[in-house]
Design an enzyme around this catalytic site. Structure first.
Site, mmCIF file in Angstrom:
data_model
loop_
_atom_site.group_PDB
_atom_site.id
_atom_site.type_symbol
_atom_site.label_atom_id
_atom_site.label_comp_id
_atom_site.label_asym_id
_atom_site.label_seq_id
_atom_site.Cartn_x
_atom_site.Cartn_y
_atom_site.Cartn_z
ATOM 1 N N THR A 96 16.856 -37.035 17.615
ATOM 2 C CA THR A 96 15.813 -37.368 16.685
ATOM 3 C C THR A 96 14.279 -37.071 17.531
ATOM 4 O OG1 THR A 96 17.085 -39.142 15.731
ATOM 5 C CG2 THR A 96 14.781 -39.150 15.861
ATOM 6 N N LYS A 171 15.376 -37.919 8.439
ATOM 7 C CA LYS A 171 15.501 -39.050 9.327
ATOM 8 C C LYS A 171 14.498 -39.872 9.665
ATOM 9 C CE LYS A 171 17.590 -41.624 12.744
ATOM 10 N NZ LYS A 171 17.935 -40.949 14.049
ATOM 11 N N LYS A 239 10.230 -44.884 19.879
ATOM 12 C CA LYS A 239 10.184 -43.509 20.091
ATOM 13 C C LYS A 239 10.190 -42.832 18.692
ATOM 14 C CE LYS A 239 13.470 -40.485 20.066
ATOM 15 N NZ LYS A 239 14.488 -39.776 20.228
#
Lengths: 292, 292
Positions: A96, A171, A239
């Protein structure tokens, strides 16, 4: 098919295992060599000392590492896979990461006559172990077509969402939807406790209607019991949220609740919760409520 | 069983219809008489000119009106049901109201040798029409036992959550969980548009995992098409959120996201959205995003 897998972390380790069981001609690489050796001891196959050596002659190179710079290191770094990958080979990034990175590496791959597919996953450690991940992809149709049969080894669902970066952007939508939802659930359960209700009975009643969610069904018990070891860690969620908030500055979306929840996760970290799972927003709610 | 139903609004009208079909000896009352006459014309039965006259000799009196003061008017007002209700009769309040009101009316009922059950519902207009409501109750076990077979006419699920007020408090948890969840979904879908993704494809991919919710599955299409006429109205949601935020001041729970979402609904109202459904938080997100 000759395949390389780079990054044997919590996700990559079992994902590479599924590739080995799918009988690909597989070479693995991990920054900390001892983990690659442990993987080979368990699965057989071969470990290489660098991404470049792992990727030599591979048709598809897959990576699952930590952050943007980790991807750069294994892809275009001094010993990166791009150096040795053959013409028309595909680099698939399961990390990701930012959509900007995906665009940058897609352009670099194209310059070298190769392909790049950004392919972040959801489903967590459990999905990686069971080979039931959802994979959200960005890239050319040709590159996706070449990579998809390899990813099938650990996918429940795999979909091309658009050009380079579209997998990462998808995502991000997933993480945005989860962030506010988990906070709402935390506020609800904390309110239920404050009101003297039995939160388990409350969830039982409200989880069949308009308040229902996967998080409510699958996390309420562990949240209420104060066990935050059942999913994705707070420091990794932060993150991801940083990537979302950064992208929103560019595309003009506003994320008021997502942004606030990111701040709450910062408070969870200060409570010692970097490694707690994302449902630990409930612990923060309860800490504020019961402070005297 | 002799039964009275007070308040033939969007919810009460079909609920009373189910009671009539269950062959109770039913008298209805509505503040605007013409609606009661319309109900009788459709269902048969009898309409009374006041709550007191409707409630005379009733075993169970059920109400579904607007706000705390409306409940007071039909229960303990000058022509309220409490005046004529017989000893041991049960007053069931389906209105979403404060827990304090439930406690106040439960005490008043007890003083008069009667019973009170707070019983807010979820499931919306559709649930009322189909007789598939979820009913969250507060009160004594004895009162609940008497009221439950009557409520069964329109319940999919009916549960006693605790003493007086517990039904209202459970409904509040439901609304808290929904408020933040819908905003998170709105931020996610608005981000998807800003990012140039196909939001329908995104929902298709992410709605099988940890971001899944009833709202995502049942509201994403109408949200994206800009049709906000498919559920609970913003002005009523704001009434409910005011009750939640007020109760939280008393019980010490903090509701940072719920409170913020209440403010966003205030902005939706300013956009002309008082009567839009709760998923119109998406319209606000899009209005902010596309402002120039």
């Amino acid at each position: 098919m000759r395949v390389a897998f780079l990054g044997l972390g919590v996700m990559g380790y079992p994902m590479a295992g599924h590739l080995q069981r799918a009988r690909h001609d597989l070479v693995v690489y991990n920054r900390t060599r001892s983990k690659a050796d442990a993987w080979v001891a368990e699965h057989g196959g071969e470990a290489a000392p660098s991404p470049a050596e792992a990727a030599a002659n591979a048709d598809v190179v897959l990576a699952c590492v930590g952050r943007d710079d980790d991807v750069r290191e294994v892809a275009t770094g001094r010993h990166g896979a791009f150096i040795t990958m053959k013409r028309d080979a595909v680099f698939v990034d399961h990390t990701t990461a930012s959509a900007g990175l995906a665009q940058e590496l897609a352009e670099e791959a194209q310059r070298r006559g190769m392909h790049f597919v950004d392919a972040p996953v959801s489903g967590g450690e459990q999905g990686a172990r069971s080979g039931q991940l959802t994979i959200m992809c960005g890239g050319s149709a040709a590159a996706y077509k070449k990579a998809e049969p390899v990813m099938a080894a650990y996918a429940r669902q795999c979909r091309l969402m658009g050009e380079a970066g579209a997998g990462q952007l998808t995502k991000m939508v997933n993480q945005i939807c989860i962030a506010g939802l988990v906070q709402a659930l935390s506020e609800g359960l904390s309110f239920a406790r404050a009101a003297g209700l039995d939160p388990l009975a409350v969830v039982d009643v409200i989880s069949k209607g308009a308040a229902q969610s996967w998080q409510m069904e699958n996390r309420h018990k562990t949240m209420l019991s104060g066990h935050f070891r059942h999913g994705f860690a707070v420091e990794w969620m932060r993150k991801d949220l940083a990537i979302c908030l950064d992208e929103a500055r560019r595309n003009g979306a506003t994320l008021p609740v997502t942004s606030l929840v990111d701040q709450f996760y910062a408070e969870v970290e200060k409570m010692g919760g970097k490694r707690w799972d994302t449902s630990s927003l409930f612990a923060r709610q309860e800490a504020v409520r019961t402070e005297t």
